[in-house]
Design an enzyme around this catalytic site. Sequence first.
Site, short mmCIF file in Angstrom:
data_model
loop_
_atom_site.label_atom_id
_atom_site.label_comp_id
_atom_site.label_asym_id
_atom_site.label_seq_id
_atom_site.Cartn_x
_atom_site.Cartn_y
_atom_site.Cartn_z
NE ARG A 1 7.37 -6.44 -19.84
CZ ARG A 1 6.71 -5.30 -19.66
NH1 ARG A 1 5.86 -5.20 -18.67
NH2 ARG A 1 6.89 -4.27 -20.44
CG ASP B 1 4.08 0.16 -15.08
OD1 ASP B 1 4.08 1.24 -15.73
OD2 ASP B 1 3.60 -0.89 -15.53
#
Length: 541
Positions: free
Chosen positions: A157, A440
């Site tokens: 990613r 996050d």
Amino acid sequence: MAIILLQSPPPKLEEVQQNVFDNGTLDFLRNLHEKFDTQIEELYRKRLQRTVESKNKASLEFKQSPERSDKSWTIAELPSRLQNRHLDLGDVSASNTAHFVSALNEDVQGIQVDFDDGHCPTWRNQLVAYQNINLVVNGKLQGAPLNISMCPVLMLRPRAWNMIEHNILIDGKEAIGPLVDFGVLMYHNAKKLYETKSGPYFYLSKLEGSFEAKLWNDIFVWTQEALGLPQGTIKACVLIENIISTFELEEILYALKEHSLGLNCGIWDYCASIIAKFGERKEYLLPDRNKYVNMGQHFLSSYLRLVVSVCHERGAPATGGMAAAMLRPGARADDRESKAIINKILEAKLKEIESGVDGFMVYDSRVVPYVNEIWKKHGSTPNQIQRKILVDVTARDLLTIPSGGVTLVGLRHNVAVSILFIYHWLAGIGHFFYSGHVEDSATAEISRAQIWQWLRFQPPLEDEPSKRVTAALVEKTAASFSAHAHKNLCRSNAERKRLTAARYMSMELFLTRNPPEFITSYLNDNHKFRTLHNKALFSNL
């Protein structure tokens, strides 16, 4: 076109930097940027134009296109290792070697190897992550399986388009974060991944529509030709994290048709994007997310059902989001508290399975055996693509915000997550644990966006109706949390200074007239972060 690294190697990473950014890699990155620089600048221009237009436009409409009306096409056939992706581990930064190695040994189909939401892109972290991925692909990472084909699939990613790589200069311009990540990973690992039928496979974050999917597809085609790989080797799953993309799902799949690995739902970035695009209008006031915002709400269940329906119609897998709940550190999975957490995760994920998703993510590996069991009971086939789910989702379904108010508990939680995310980011850490969950950039994004929006409209508090959300209340809440964190979190003067900086940077985000669309852009471009982690020694390579 010249390429310059603006960073000297961190201690003990001199050889790593030399290997990662060897002459071949630098040439490849330079050529990649030269080829796509104009299109990327056009992407930034379109994003800015769309943001301006959204402030005056009442709503969104589904894109009308030939590919939407043509019901005959499907994405290209998926490789065997991608037929079953029931379970991925999410937020795995390869810069955390111990966590990365542990993930590689888990009984899951894939690992979201993250350079985005769960990763902080310091120069050291970038080098360690690139090196660890190179090592595992070549069977040389200590503690990991000796053959990449024995590992879960690496779902790489790269950073999203909003991230600039300030440490690399190409023809006098700072490099593009996702192009650097993609280029380094492809140049070093693509052929080996292809030969072992293990990739290269990617997650693509924060796309705003099919134009951006088409750009990625062009990058894939050029890269495969440049590296001598068959066209269609690269496969990518697009994370539908932006409200704009929800109105162009079929066009996104079509743009990546030969390289598509389906679509993914990510709730918190998605909700934050609604505030970013429409948050100045009161009808888009999002209530307390912990109390009123979940996949059971109509606007989010409509979003999930639409993603599943479109994916399955086009022969593509649809994956759900990540279960962020965690067991207490050191706790056994069979104790009373852990069982309650696991049951809550399983209940939510079972609903996603019943809705037709083909897989999803968890963070806590201790949950993996229990999730695998529900897939065995309810997922007798590798995926559910054969389930054609007809829906009639309208723009109104997607854009009607749920009713509900703001609570002091919710305000305190959002303030805490915002401050703690910045505190950890300044320390070079991209995710952290708070109140039983992994947090996050996605949860930090929605937290700070909600507070900004609440300050704009100053709604009353449900639990204290005589009070409204005001700048004074937010400042008092931030000061109170910081005082508590000083006592319980900070052990050194440097940590105390970092917490103070995080508090004031959070307040800046809460109060700013025109907030940045992405918290990671704000932090990555901030002089405080760059001063802490840049030990520059300008060296022309």
